[in-house]
Design a protein around this motif. Structure first.
Motif, short mmCIF file in Angstrom:
data_model
loop_
_atom_site.label_atom_id
_atom_site.label_comp_id
_atom_site.label_asym_id
_atom_site.label_seq_id
_atom_site.Cartn_x
_atom_site.Cartn_y
_atom_site.Cartn_z
N ASP A 150 0.83 -1.21 0.00
CA ASP A 150 0.00 0.00 0.00
C ASP A 150 0.86 1.26 0.00
N TYR A 151 2.02 1.21 0.67
CA TYR A 151 2.94 2.34 0.64
C TYR A 151 3.55 2.50 -0.75
N LEU A 152 3.79 1.39 -1.41
CA LEU A 152 4.34 1.43 -2.77
C LEU A 152 3.36 2.14 -3.71
N ILE A 153 2.08 1.79 -3.60
CA ILE A 153 1.08 2.42 -4.47
C ILE A 153 0.93 3.89 -4.12
N GLU A 154 0.98 4.23 -2.83
CA GLU A 154 0.92 5.63 -2.42
C GLU A 154 2.09 6.42 -3.01
N ALA A 155 3.28 5.84 -2.97
CA ALA A 155 4.45 6.50 -3.53
C ALA A 155 4.34 6.63 -5.05
N TRP A 156 3.71 5.64 -5.66
CA TRP A 156 3.55 5.67 -7.11
C TRP A 156 2.72 6.89 -7.56
N GLY A 157 1.80 7.29 -6.68
CA GLY A 157 0.99 8.46 -7.01
C GLY A 157 1.81 9.73 -7.14
N LYS A 158 2.98 9.78 -6.57
CA LYS A 158 3.84 10.95 -6.66
C LYS A 158 4.62 10.98 -7.98
N LEU A 159 4.44 9.93 -8.79
CA LEU A 159 5.16 9.86 -10.07
C LEU A 159 4.23 10.09 -11.26
N ARG A 160 3.13 10.80 -11.02
CA ARG A 160 2.14 11.02 -12.07
C ARG A 160 2.73 11.65 -13.32
N LYS A 161 3.70 12.54 -13.13
CA LYS A 161 4.25 13.27 -14.27
C LYS A 161 5.25 12.45 -15.08
N VAL A 162 5.64 11.31 -14.54
CA VAL A 162 6.57 10.45 -15.27
C VAL A 162 5.75 9.50 -16.14
N LYS A 163 5.89 9.63 -17.45
CA LYS A 163 5.01 8.91 -18.37
C LYS A 163 5.52 7.53 -18.78
N ASN A 164 6.82 7.32 -18.74
CA ASN A 164 7.38 6.13 -19.36
C ASN A 164 7.69 5.01 -18.36
#
Length: 262
Positions: free
Chosen positions: A208-222
């Motif tokens: 769940d922390y991994l998915i939360e952190a993933w939300g901070k990478l919205r601007k990274v497209k690739n």
């Protein structure tokens, strides 16, 4: 040398400690040693050959937020094979796992080595867990000649019950399975950078922390997050992804160990 590897968990059920035990057996064999795995029977037909001995019975349970096995041998002669084979080393994994390891340890002729695999947060150990550790520490620790932990965290909780030294030996990687020449899955060969999580979907694993952190990478497209595994948090994690509108997260569910390296 002849080495016994005691696994407290059902061998037919995938898991990190089970994989660790069988990987050890494989490496010992490569180095000219004879290693036999001991583990509890499950409710499904099992045939592992002569290098595995089923002893006692295991029942899957949920304990401390994860899948575990409650195992025991009804006969008081549970450890007869340990004496019969004249092992040079008897290696217990998760020696405090109830109850088969303790049964075998009491009848073990030794020398006895133990590896502690799991990190348990002190504040999350229920009262019955504290009682069990307190009652059994003076039985189990004196029978162990060497203590190993896969990390400082894994050793940490048990240092409350003993002042003895733990050797830290991190988990290894089977390079015969996981190596650069393994052909990757064509499904994800589209130029994106793939980030892979493999494990049970449960609170203790921190997915769940991994998915939360993933939300901070919205601007990274690739980039893409691939989540492999099943568990009690599956629906909750799917809902989190939907509610937050997170993209480039793929839930693959459970996959076989054979295809995992790809």
């Amino acid at each position: 040398m002849k080495i016994a590897l005691i696994c407290p968990y059902i061998l037919s059920q995938p898991g990190g400690i089970r994989s660790h035990v069988f990987a050890l057996q494989k490496e010992f064999g490569k180095n000219g040693h004879k290693a036999i795995v001991f583990g509890p029977r499950s409710r499904v037909p099992e045939n592992y050959g002569s290098k595995v001995k089923l002893i006692g019975t295991g029942i899957p349970v949920n304990s401390l937020g994860t899948n575990a096995t409650l195992s025991a041998a009804i006969t008081p002669m549970a450890g007869w094979d340990l004496e019969k084979y004249k092992f040079d080393i008897i290696h217990f994994h998760q020696p405090f796992a109830p109850f088969l390891p303790a049964q075998l340890l009491l009848s073990s002729p030794g020398p006895n080595v133990a590896t502690f695999h799991s990190y348990l947060e002190e504040e999350k150990i229920p009262s019955y867990g504290e009682s069990y550790f307190s009652l059994t520490k003076n039985i189990i620790f004196p029978k162990l000649d060497k203590l190993i932990a896969v990390s400082d965290k894994a050793a940490g909780v048990f240092k409350r019950y003993t002042k003895r030294h733990f050797d830290i030996i991190p988990n290894g990687v089977d390079l015969s399975r996981f190596h650069p020449s393994v052909k990757p899955s064509h499904k994800f060969l589209d130029g994106k950078i793939n980030v892979l999580y493999v494990g049970r979907l449960e609170k203790r694993k921190g997915v769940d922390y991994l998915i939360e952190a993933w939300g901070k990478l919205r601007k990274v497209k690739n980039i893409r997050l691939i989540i492999v595994g099943e568990g009690p948090m599956k629906e909750e994690l799917h809902e989190t992804v939907r509610e937050r509108g997170l993209r480039n997260i793929v839930f693959e569910g459970a996959i076989s160990e054979k295809v995992l390296p790809s």
